[in-house]
Design a protein around this motif. Sequence first.
Motif, PDB file in Angstrom:
ATOM      1  N   GLN A 104      33.721  37.274  42.756  1.00  0.00           N
ATOM      2  CA  GLN A 104      33.058  37.277  44.006  1.00  0.00           C
ATOM      3  C   GLN A 104      31.559  36.735  43.962  1.00  0.00           C
ATOM      4  O   GLN A 104      31.110  35.964  44.777  1.00  0.00           O
ATOM      5  CB  GLN A 104      33.176  38.538  44.904  1.00  0.00           C
ATOM      6  N   ALA A 131      37.861  41.167  40.652  1.00  0.00           N
ATOM      7  CA  ALA A 131      37.631  40.385  41.871  1.00  0.00           C
ATOM      8  C   ALA A 131      36.322  40.480  42.392  1.00  0.00           C
ATOM      9  O   ALA A 131      35.668  39.452  42.770  1.00  0.00           O
ATOM     10  CB  ALA A 131      38.584  40.810  43.095  1.00  0.00           C
ATOM     11  N   SER A 132      35.560  41.699  42.034  1.00  0.00           N
ATOM     12  CA  SER A 132      34.393  42.082  42.434  1.00  0.00           C
ATOM     13  C   SER A 132      33.135  40.865  41.829  1.00  0.00           C
ATOM     14  O   SER A 132      32.425  40.733  42.284  1.00  0.00           O
ATOM     15  CB  SER A 132      33.680  43.535  42.355  1.00  0.00           C
ATOM     16  N   GLN A 133      33.765  41.252  40.478  1.00  0.00           N
ATOM     17  CA  GLN A 133      32.673  39.867  39.774  1.00  0.00           C
ATOM     18  C   GLN A 133      33.160  38.537  40.001  1.00  0.00           C
ATOM     19  O   GLN A 133      32.097  37.879  39.854  1.00  0.00           O
ATOM     20  CB  GLN A 133      33.173  40.384  38.237  1.00  0.00           C
ATOM     21  N   ASP A 190      30.123  33.549  45.646  1.00  0.00           N
ATOM     22  CA  ASP A 190      28.680  33.708  46.497  1.00  0.00           C
ATOM     23  C   ASP A 190      27.786  32.733  45.926  1.00  0.00           C
ATOM     24  O   ASP A 190      27.024  31.899  46.907  1.00  0.00           O
ATOM     25  CB  ASP A 190      28.153  35.091  46.306  1.00  0.00           C
TER      26      ASP A 190
END
Length: 223
Positions: free
Chosen positions: A56, A52-54, A60
């Motif tokens: 995001q 999920a962090s990647q 962005d």
Amino acid sequence: RGISSEERPKRPLTAYFRFLKENRPTFRQNNPEMSNMELVKKLAGAWKELPASQKQVYEDARKTDWQKYSEQLAAYKAQLSPAQAVALKEERRKRLAKRRLFRAKREMTVLGKPKRPRSGFNIFVSENFQESEGVSPVAKLKQLFDVWRKLSPSQKQPYLQLAEDDKVRYENEMKSWEAKMVELGREDLIRSRKPKKNTTETEKAKASSHESKAKSKLKKSEE
């Protein structure tokens, strides 16, 4: 001044399509034997497994581009006169309709929809096109159209009979194809059933419609 809809700012890519665009070259280089369809499936799987962090990071970037797009779109619309706005809206509507039609035809090809039956004139053209006189395809078609109009009913009959046979082929193939579409849950592709009109006038109108369409195409080509 003339303003084309091509000048309209382009919508930014979604996070997923941004990921595809960025990673496709690498995936292609590492998997040269894969077809395009297989490559897209592999990329889709990679996106699904992405933390999920990647994801995001891509989201962005989309938000940043969307802010720029909104500002550019507002500036673009501000320069349009009412008449230009109406004209561009109509131009965009036609372009989107054409795109939808192209996609629909491509889907029908992929699903193996049977080819529509040919008319007697179509069959006559296909059999005589190479030998016909004329320096261009349009000239050849015009010459064949003139020859067709001068043929006697008995001379046209073999081609008209082949056209009738092709109608039978089409109906048989369509029944099988539509049964397959029902199995696939694509009832939206099934033809609507309308009562047939068994009148002589209707049959004559259908028989002459292909010649009228051919004549219309010739006029447009010559223009």
